[in-house]
Design a protein around this motif. Structure first.
Motif, PDB file in Angstrom:
ATOM      1  N   GLY A   1       0.786  -1.219   0.000  1.00  0.00           N
ATOM      2  CA  GLY A   1       0.000   0.000   0.000  1.00  0.00           C
ATOM      3  C   GLY A   1       0.819   1.270   0.000  1.00  0.00           C
ATOM      4  O   GLY A   1       0.379   2.304  -0.520  1.00  0.00           O
ATOM      5  N   ASN A   2       2.012   1.218   0.566  1.00  0.00           N
ATOM      6  CA  ASN A   2       2.881   2.394   0.572  1.00  0.00           C
ATOM      7  C   ASN A   2       3.211   2.847  -0.847  1.00  0.00           C
ATOM      8  O   ASN A   2       3.400   4.037  -1.096  1.00  0.00           O
ATOM      9  N   TYR A   3       3.304   1.900  -1.746  1.00  0.00           N
ATOM     10  CA  TYR A   3       3.742   2.204  -3.102  1.00  0.00           C
ATOM     11  C   TYR A   3       2.563   2.576  -3.999  1.00  0.00           C
ATOM     12  O   TYR A   3       2.637   3.540  -4.761  1.00  0.00           O
ATOM     13  N   SER A   4       1.466   1.816  -3.905  1.00  0.00           N
ATOM     14  CA  SER A   4       0.308   2.143  -4.743  1.00  0.00           C
ATOM     15  C   SER A   4      -0.286   3.493  -4.367  1.00  0.00           C
ATOM     16  O   SER A   4      -0.857   4.187  -5.217  1.00  0.00           O
ATOM     17  N   ALA A   5      -0.121   3.909  -3.120  1.00  0.00           N
ATOM     18  CA  ALA A   5      -0.629   5.222  -2.698  1.00  0.00           C
ATOM     19  C   ALA A   5       0.132   6.362  -3.362  1.00  0.00           C
ATOM     20  O   ALA A   5      -0.342   7.505  -3.375  1.00  0.00           O
ATOM     21  N   GLY A   6       1.294   6.055  -3.913  1.00  0.00           N
ATOM     22  CA  GLY A   6       2.100   7.087  -4.561  1.00  0.00           C
ATOM     23  C   GLY A   6       1.942   7.152  -6.064  1.00  0.00           C
ATOM     24  O   GLY A   6       2.585   7.976  -6.729  1.00  0.00           O
ATOM     25  N   TYR A   7       1.079   6.299  -6.640  1.00  0.00           N
ATOM     26  CA  TYR A   7       0.967   6.238  -8.100  1.00  0.00           C
ATOM     27  C   TYR A   7       0.479   7.544  -8.726  1.00  0.00           C
ATOM     28  O   TYR A   7       0.953   7.943  -9.794  1.00  0.00           O
ATOM     29  N   ASN A   8      -0.488   8.197  -8.085  1.00  0.00           N
ATOM     30  CA  ASN A   8      -0.994   9.454  -8.647  1.00  0.00           C
ATOM     31  C   ASN A   8       0.117  10.477  -8.800  1.00  0.00           C
ATOM     32  O   ASN A   8       0.277  11.113  -9.848  1.00  0.00           O
ATOM     33  N   ALA A   9       0.886  10.643  -7.743  1.00  0.00           N
ATOM     34  CA  ALA A   9       1.973  11.619  -7.770  1.00  0.00           C
ATOM     35  C   ALA A   9       3.045  11.205  -8.779  1.00  0.00           C
ATOM     36  O   ALA A   9       3.603  12.054  -9.493  1.00  0.00           O
ATOM     37  N   GLN A  10       3.351   9.913  -8.833  1.00  0.00           N
ATOM     38  CA  GLN A  10       4.367   9.436  -9.772  1.00  0.00           C
ATOM     39  C   GLN A  10       3.922   9.653 -11.219  1.00  0.00           C
ATOM     40  O   GLN A  10       4.726  10.028 -12.078  1.00  0.00           O
ATOM     41  N   GLU A  11       2.633   9.435 -11.488  1.00  0.00           N
ATOM     42  CA  GLU A  11       2.128   9.649 -12.845  1.00  0.00           C
ATOM     43  C   GLU A  11       2.255  11.117 -13.253  1.00  0.00           C
ATOM     44  O   GLU A  11       2.666  11.431 -14.371  1.00  0.00           O
ATOM     45  N   LYS A  12       1.919  12.010 -12.326  1.00  0.00           N
ATOM     46  CA  LYS A  12       2.061  13.442 -12.610  1.00  0.00           C
ATOM     47  C   LYS A  12       3.517  13.800 -12.883  1.00  0.00           C
ATOM     48  O   LYS A  12       3.818  14.562 -13.800  1.00  0.00           O
ATOM     49  N   ALA A  13       4.408  13.236 -12.081  1.00  0.00           N
ATOM     50  CA  ALA A  13       5.835  13.516 -12.258  1.00  0.00           C
ATOM     51  C   ALA A  13       6.328  12.990 -13.606  1.00  0.00           C
ATOM     52  O   ALA A  13       7.044  13.687 -14.339  1.00  0.00           O
ATOM     53  N   SER A  14       5.938  11.774 -13.940  1.00  0.00           N
ATOM     54  CA  SER A  14       6.373  11.176 -15.209  1.00  0.00           C
ATOM     55  C   SER A  14       5.862  11.972 -16.396  1.00  0.00           C
ATOM     56  O   SER A  14       6.588  12.173 -17.382  1.00  0.00           O
ATOM     57  N   ASN A  15       4.614  12.433 -16.314  1.00  0.00           N
ATOM     58  CA  ASN A  15       4.028  13.181 -17.419  1.00  0.00           C
ATOM     59  C   ASN A  15       4.709  14.523 -17.652  1.00  0.00           C
ATOM     60  O   ASN A  15       4.597  15.106 -18.735  1.00  0.00           O
ATOM     61  N   SER A  16       5.422  15.003 -16.630  1.00  0.00           N
ATOM     62  CA  SER A  16       6.140  16.274 -16.779  1.00  0.00           C
ATOM     63  C   SER A  16       7.643  16.057 -16.953  1.00  0.00           C
ATOM     64  O   SER A  16       8.439  16.985 -16.767  1.00  0.00           O
ATOM     65  N   GLY A  17       8.025  14.825 -17.298  1.00  0.00           N
ATOM     66  CA  GLY A  17       9.424  14.554 -17.631  1.00  0.00           C
ATOM     67  C   GLY A  17      10.329  14.251 -16.458  1.00  0.00           C
ATOM     68  O   GLY A  17      11.552  14.354 -16.571  1.00  0.00           O
ATOM     69  N   HIS A  18       9.748  13.851 -15.325  1.00  0.00           N
ATOM     70  CA  HIS A  18      10.539  13.535 -14.127  1.00  0.00           C
ATOM     71  C   HIS A  18      10.565  12.025 -13.896  1.00  0.00           C
ATOM     72  O   HIS A  18       9.569  11.331 -14.108  1.00  0.00           O
ATOM     73  N   ALA A  19      11.697  11.529 -13.416  1.00  0.00           N
ATOM     74  CA  ALA A  19      11.854  10.090 -13.193  1.00  0.00           C
ATOM     75  C   ALA A  19      11.235   9.631 -11.883  1.00  0.00           C
ATOM     76  O   ALA A  19      10.765   8.494 -11.777  1.00  0.00           O
ATOM     77  N   GLN A  20      11.212  10.507 -10.886  1.00  0.00           N
ATOM     78  CA  GLN A  20      10.736  10.106  -9.571  1.00  0.00           C
ATOM     79  C   GLN A  20      10.122  11.284  -8.831  1.00  0.00           C
ATOM     80  O   GLN A  20      10.302  12.453  -9.212  1.00  0.00           O
ATOM     81  N   VAL A  21       9.425  10.939  -7.741  1.00  0.00           N
ATOM     82  CA  VAL A  21       8.824  11.927  -6.836  1.00  0.00           C
ATOM     83  C   VAL A  21       9.701  12.064  -5.599  1.00  0.00           C
ATOM     84  O   VAL A  21      10.175  11.069  -5.054  1.00  0.00           O
ATOM     85  N   LEU A  22       9.923  13.281  -5.162  1.00  0.00           N
ATOM     86  CA  LEU A  22      10.576  13.533  -3.877  1.00  0.00           C
ATOM     87  C   LEU A  22       9.484  13.828  -2.865  1.00  0.00           C
ATOM     88  O   LEU A  22       8.761  14.829  -2.974  1.00  0.00           O
ATOM     89  N   TRP A  23       9.340  12.928  -1.883  1.00  0.00           N
ATOM     90  CA  TRP A  23       8.275  13.057  -0.883  1.00  0.00           C
ATOM     91  C   TRP A  23       8.724  13.933   0.278  1.00  0.00           C
ATOM     92  O   TRP A  23       9.854  13.829   0.751  1.00  0.00           O
ATOM     93  N   LEU A  24       7.794  14.753   0.761  1.00  0.00           N
ATOM     94  CA  LEU A  24       8.006  15.537   1.966  1.00  0.00           C
ATOM     95  C   LEU A  24       7.203  14.926   3.110  1.00  0.00           C
ATOM     96  O   LEU A  24       6.362  14.053   2.894  1.00  0.00           O
TER      97      LEU A  24
END
Length: 356
Positions: free
Chosen positions: A200-223
């Protein structure tokens, strides 16, 4: 510890080995897998190597409804001498049991489990690729299997180990990647499950990761989840910053995964005499150090990518380039040393490597 030889049901047909130069992470799997069962009456029992195959579960199995699961990730490497090597596998066994404890899953005997994994790899040793940057990825995982819709821990479990020959996790390889600072979504909070490797820790991050990927980023930096200002993790990796000669990584707060690669980097830097500190660090401090010209390098660290240099990070549409978008000297030295130890080309002064 002496562990009995596993029962082995051989696969009736064998798969064609993939081209090692065309491996994609986590897409191809070997001929066999390991399984073991848990019941309250018998504990962990029936360890077995069997053909890699689909599994059958009751639709009411608790994994489907309440997500009670844990997993691990480690790798086997082929050395130039044709030896099969594991990197600090005992740390993965310890961490998996820590995840078990957090997710209310019964622990297993770590030494025994590691021996089972070695036996599985010995059976599948021809699947371990030897080309630079390749390895055999090892994925142990546990799921709750009791058919019950009651909200409580499962009373039965199944443990699997599957194997996958892999190339580089990122298509960029050791080349720097761009990351996006996430300020809307939250990965984990203190007191939650952030320190456990649970699905669940990983699937909860899919939305943010998709947004990052769509803007040319490889990963999300979580705060952090509360104040949204303290740096925590980069997607599937821990993060390090080299600021004014000192390497800083966020301290383990209960919401950050205790990475094996992270631990190894800290110990390696200490042995080199490089100042390294585990502490809370805000994204504002990172930005300020960049503005002052003190942010010298930044990189992620994890089993899949080993060390991944960060060439730029974006926050609120502003982009900050690190090391002119190039791989830093220390980052490259860490990558070369760790991968060298893992594959047997660099002397292992730490006794980190185990031969299968």
């Amino acid at each position: 510890m002496t562990v009995k030889k596993l029962e082995w049901i051989e696969a009736p047909t064998k798969k064609e080995k993939p081209d090692p130069n065309e491996l994609i992470f986590g897409r191809m799997f070997t001929d066999h897998m390991f399984t073991m069962h848990y019941t309250e009456e018998n504990g962990w029992h029936q360890p077995q190597v069997r053909p890699y195959e689909k599994i059958s579960l009751d639709p009411a199995s608790m994994i489907f409804h309440y997500g009670q699961s844990v997993f691990e990730g480690l790798k086997a490497y082929r050395s130039a001498d044709n030896e099969i090597l594991l990197f600090r596998p005992e740390e993965n066994m310890k961490r998996m049991n820590r995840s078990n404890e957090r997710m209310s899953i019964p622990s297993f005997n770590e030494e025994e489990m590691l021996e089972y994994i070695k036996q599985l790899i010995e059976i599948e040793k021809d699947w371990v690729p030897g080309e630079p940057g390749t390895s055999l990825y090892i994925r142990p995982f546990i799921i709750g299997t009791e058919p019950n819709l009651g909200v409580h821990p499962s009373h039965s479990y199944q443990l699997f180990v599957i194997l996958s020959p892999v190339g580089s996790y990122y298509p960029e390889g050791i080349n720097p990647v761009k990351i996006k600072v996430e300020k809307e979504y939250t990965r984990a909070a203190q007191g939650g499950t952030g320190m456990a490797k649970t699905g669940g820790n990983y699937s909860a991050g899919y939305n943010a990761q998709e947004k990052a990927s769509n803007s040319g980023h490889a990963q999300v930096l979580w705060l952090d989840a509360v104040e949204k200002k303290y740096v925590e993790e980069v997607g599937s990796m821990n993060i390090f910053f080299k600021i004014n000669g000192e390497v800083i990584t966020p301290s383990l707060s209960g919401s950050i995964l205790e990475g094996v690669t992270r631990k190894s980097i800290i110990e390696l830097l200490q042995s080199w005499g490089v100042p390294v500190t585990e502490r809370k660090i805000t994204i504002d401090e990172v930005i300020e150090s960049h503005r002052e010209g003190k942010l010298e390098e930044a990189f992620g660290a994890g089993t899949a990518a080993v060390v991944s240099p960060i060439g730029a990070f974006t926050i609120d549409e502003a982009q900050y380039q690190v090391q002119d978008g190039e791989t830093g000297e220390l980052t490259k030295a860490l990558y070369d040393t760790l991968t060298g130890i893992q594959t047997g080309t660099v002397k292992d002064h730490f006794n980190w490597v185990t031969e299968v």
